[in-house]
Design a protein around this motif. Structure first.
Motif, short mmCIF file in Angstrom:
data_model
loop_
_atom_site.label_atom_id
_atom_site.label_comp_id
_atom_site.label_asym_id
_atom_site.label_seq_id
_atom_site.Cartn_x
_atom_site.Cartn_y
_atom_site.Cartn_z
N PHE A 133 25.31 35.37 43.32
CA PHE A 133 26.22 35.88 44.34
C PHE A 133 27.69 35.59 44.05
O PHE A 133 28.56 36.32 44.51
N PHE A 134 27.98 34.54 43.29
CA PHE A 134 29.35 34.37 42.84
C PHE A 134 29.76 35.50 41.91
O PHE A 134 30.91 35.92 41.89
N GLU A 135 28.80 35.98 41.12
CA GLU A 135 29.08 37.11 40.22
C GLU A 135 29.43 38.36 41.02
O GLU A 135 30.38 39.09 40.70
N VAL A 136 28.65 38.63 42.09
CA VAL A 136 28.92 39.78 42.94
C VAL A 136 30.29 39.63 43.62
O VAL A 136 31.09 40.57 43.68
N PHE A 137 30.55 38.43 44.12
CA PHE A 137 31.82 38.16 44.78
C PHE A 137 32.99 38.39 43.82
O PHE A 137 33.99 39.03 44.16
N ALA A 138 32.86 37.86 42.61
CA ALA A 138 33.94 37.99 41.64
C ALA A 138 34.18 39.46 41.27
O ALA A 138 35.33 39.90 41.16
N THR A 139 33.09 40.21 41.06
CA THR A 139 33.23 41.63 40.74
C THR A 139 33.99 42.36 41.84
O THR A 139 34.87 43.19 41.57
#
Length: 737
Positions: free
Chosen positions: A481-487
């Protein structure tokens, strides 16, 4: 857009349903913990409750930061499961040989030695656990072996062992060492005893130990082949999908000047500046303790002759190194979330600055308190119960005590509240930006809430279930979810600058999130192959971890698009270096998460490689290369938006960018990778215990390769130092035309 939302919802719902079902199977089939261990003639070897107490002793002394259990943990000391299993097996063979043949096992003729090995395998594979009495019965020779291993472990944990980077008094008393030995014995028993009605052990025959018949299972070989086929099929499908896309312009009329050129930061945005100062300081502290931690691998009790182990033992410095990395990366991302709210909505909610400052103070308390508590725990200044709550939980990446963990979770909820209240006004007149805003809010909600998965175990929870929930935090929270947030955050900035249409940004972000989570949620199970889990975890984990790699093979496309957008207008070049760090994220996603990750993820590969130095190759390249570089990129974007007209010292950022990336690459391929590959050879050739032994790691070749970390580490540290200097210097640069 509706179709994308439905696909996203379907992927998340189905994936979590499967992951939850796997969790129930793990709970039902995890290895039992005997109340007591007896010999076949009734003598008590391990009294009631000792195994559970031993797990708590292991937690309080640093747990996974002092060697490893079931392959999860640090790399200087042995894997205690494999070490105990091999020592015990060798003792039993020698004991039988002396009693029956009057000579040591090593002196037996091949035929007689083979006969004893056959008997040994039969004894160790048989499962004599009695559920009705919650007791385990073992051969008397194993009871004698327990006492012999206990004597060795008393020497290690009470008197210290420099080769393991363990000072004297690592465990405070012989009674606690005996409890610890009981826990380690249980982990090795589960690694060799067959599951009821099956011919594989509770840990899927891990670790590799030919003496007791621990070899890769047929399931490991089968699902390794399936995972490779799925990877190739996924890559082919992704290539065809990219080729089928029609070229389209993703931006409208480009702004003539920087849309943020006249932006005046709000009070709450200015308040985030101190977050970035703390990020910079934590980067330097993490590097310093990382240098000391790495050096303990070649000089177990000090740092270039300075005896540090009594004050800062390896278990402390490694704990801090891991925790500080998570803290500064998370702080950078949280600060970016706080900064972007007013930027999107154009409004400053009342008391927002106060909330940002209160959260900052709370995070400082958690960081300082948890690090102090971990030191107190490892120094035996806390009881085992107190240690769990305010000291050291013992589990890698979730080391901080449960009390600090609750406070951190509360801080994340406060952060989520601040982000939502700042961005809510933008929903009223969002227009085509509305889907992107909703995706941002959902990803922020996942960050705030999914850390709570780490609260699902207690001090006495079974290790298999702790591992299940721990990887929800490490893999789903951090890698998912950090990956989704960063994207989404990156898409926001490009949309806010007018370099990409909001609708296109939302579609691209949502599609990326769907593709990534399609493999990433169930792919969590690739960490659980050999942690006392049934084969179902291996089957699902191997397939979906391969699918995780698929989008990473094509990640150069969006990275090059980011570079292109940064060159569309003259004013966009102000954001050159933040964009470069975003491109570095794509590179390390492909290399660190994709290449090095898949290198160890197939079941047969992980069977031999788990917990070797091939793991930190993936860990450093993925954690720092992806999430660290992303945190730095987000920090630089916010600093630029805070004062768009400021003149930056471009040469400083250029030096920092190339030296940090070059140093990280040199560290991985110049030292960690060759050490890990040679360890893999040793694991295949002689057994996992040998790959982790001082006998092997102490050879001149291995010591030289470990020393070769120094050049890459030095280059990397130089770049980080310049980056930190840049961050502190930029605030003193005047805003100009």
């Amino acid at each position: 857009m509706k179709r994308l939302w439905l696909s996203f919802a379907a992927v998340v719902t189905v994936s979590f349903a499967i992951l939850g079902w796997i969790g129930t199977r793990i709970y039902q089939e995890m290895p039992p913990i005997p109340g007591q261990v007896l010999t076949t003639d009734g003598a008590v070897v391990i009294p009631s409750g000792a195994i559970a107490r031993g797990q708590n002793v292991w937690q309080s002394l640093g747990g996974m930061q002092v060697g490893s259990v079931w392959g999860h943990g640090s790399y200087v000391a042995p894997d205690w499961t494999a070490d105990w299993l091999h020592r015990e097996a060798m003792f039993v063979l020698d004991d039988w040989s002396r009693r029956e043949h009057g000579k040591p096992y090593e002196q037996l003729p091949p035929e007689e030695a083979a006969g004893l090995r056959g008997r040994l395998e039969q004894v160790y594979r048989s499962n004599a656990y009695e559920a009705a009495t919650n007791s385990l019965r073992i051969d008397p020779a194993r009871a004698r072996a327990f006492d012999a291993c206990l004597k060795h472990y008393e020497g290690v944990f009470l008197h210290g062992d420099i080769s393991y980077a363990m000072p004297a008094g690592t465990v405070s008393s012989p009674e606690r060492v005996r409890d610890l030995a009981a826990f380690i014995f249980w982990s090795s028993w589960a690694a060799a005893a067959n599951r009821p009605g099956e011919t594989i052990s509770y840990t899927g025959n891990w670790p590799h130990e030919p003496l007791v018949g621990n070899r890769p299972t047929g399931d490991s070989v089968l699902w390794t082949g399936v995972s490779i086929i799925m990877l190739l099929a996924g890559i082919c499908a992704m290539v065809w999908w990219y080729a089928a896309q029609k070229p389209q312009v993703d931006h409208g009329q480009l702004p003539a000047s920087d849309p943020l050129g006249q932006w005046s930061p709000t009070p709450s945005q200015r308040a985030t500046l101190k977050y970035f100062w703390v990020v910079s300081l934590l980067i330097m502290v993490q590097i310093l303790v990382g240098v000391v931690t790495a050096h303990y691998g070649v000089e177990g009790d000090g740092f270039y002759g300075i005896k540090l182990s009594e004050v800062l033992p390896y278990s402390v410095t490694r704990t801090w190194h891991v925790q500080l990395g998570i803290f500064w990366i998370a702080t950078a991302w949280l600060a970016a979330g706080l900064f972007i709210g007013p930027l999107v909505s154009g409004q400053e909610p009342k008391f927002q600055r106060l909330g940002v400052n209160v959260l900052f103070g709370a995070l400082l308390v958690v960081v300082a308190g948890s690090l102090t508590g971990q030191w107190l725990s490892i120094q035996n200044k806390l009881t085992d119960a107190t240690s769990f709550y305010w000291g050291h939980q013992g589990y890698e990446y979730v080391d901080l005590g449960r009390g600090w963990q609750w406070l951190l979770f509360l801080g994340l909820l406060i952060w989520l509240f601040l982000v939502v209240r700042a961005i809510r006004p933008a929903l009223k007149n969002a227009g085509e930006s509305k889907p992107l805003i909703w995706l941002f809010l959902m990803s922020a909600g996942a960050i705030g809430l999914f850390y709570g998965a780490g609260l699902n175990w207690g001090q006495h929870t079974h290790l298999s279930m702790v591992e299940y929930w721990r990887w929800w935090v490490v893999h789903l929270w951090v890698e998912g979810f950090f990956e989704v947030f960063a994207t989404t955050v990156i898409a926001f900035f490009f949309a806010r600058l007018g370099l990409i249409r909001p609708k296109f940004a939302a579609e691209a972000s949502l599609l990326s999130a769907t593709i990534f989570l399609a493999g990433g949620i169930i792919g969590t199970c690739h960490h659980l192959y050999f942690t006392g889990t049934p084969t179902v975890a291996l089957a699902w984990g191997s397939v979906f971890s391969a699918l995780e790699v698929v989008p990473l093979t094509m990640i150069a496309y969006p990275a090059l698009e980011d570079l292109r957008r940064g060159q569309l207008t003259p004013w966009a070049k102000r954001y050159k270096w933040p964009i470069y760090f975003f491109v570095a994220v794509a590179f390390w996603n492909m290399v660190g998460a994709g290449l090095f990750g898949f290198m160890i993820n197939p079941p047969v590969a992980l069977y031999f490689m788990q917990g070797l130095n091939t793991t930190p190759v993936h860990g450093h390249a993925a954690l720092f290369g992806v999430y660290g570089m992303l945190g730095i990129g987000l920090m630089l974007v916010c600093l630029r938006a805070m004062n768009p007209a400021a003149e930056w010292r471009e040469s400083w950022l250029k030096f920092a960018f190339w030296t940090m990336n070059g140093g990280l690459l040199a560290m991985c391929v110049g030292s960690l990778l060759p050490v890990g590959l040679l360890q893999t050879w040793a694991s295949v050739e002689k057994g996992y215990w040998y790959a982790r032994s001082t006998e092997f790691l102490g050879t001149p070749v291995m010591q030289t390769l470990r020393w070769l970390r120094a050049p890459g580490d030095t280059v990397f540290a130089a770049g980080a130092l310049v980056l930190v200097a840049f961050v502190f210097a930029i605030r003193r640069k005047p805003a100009g035309g």
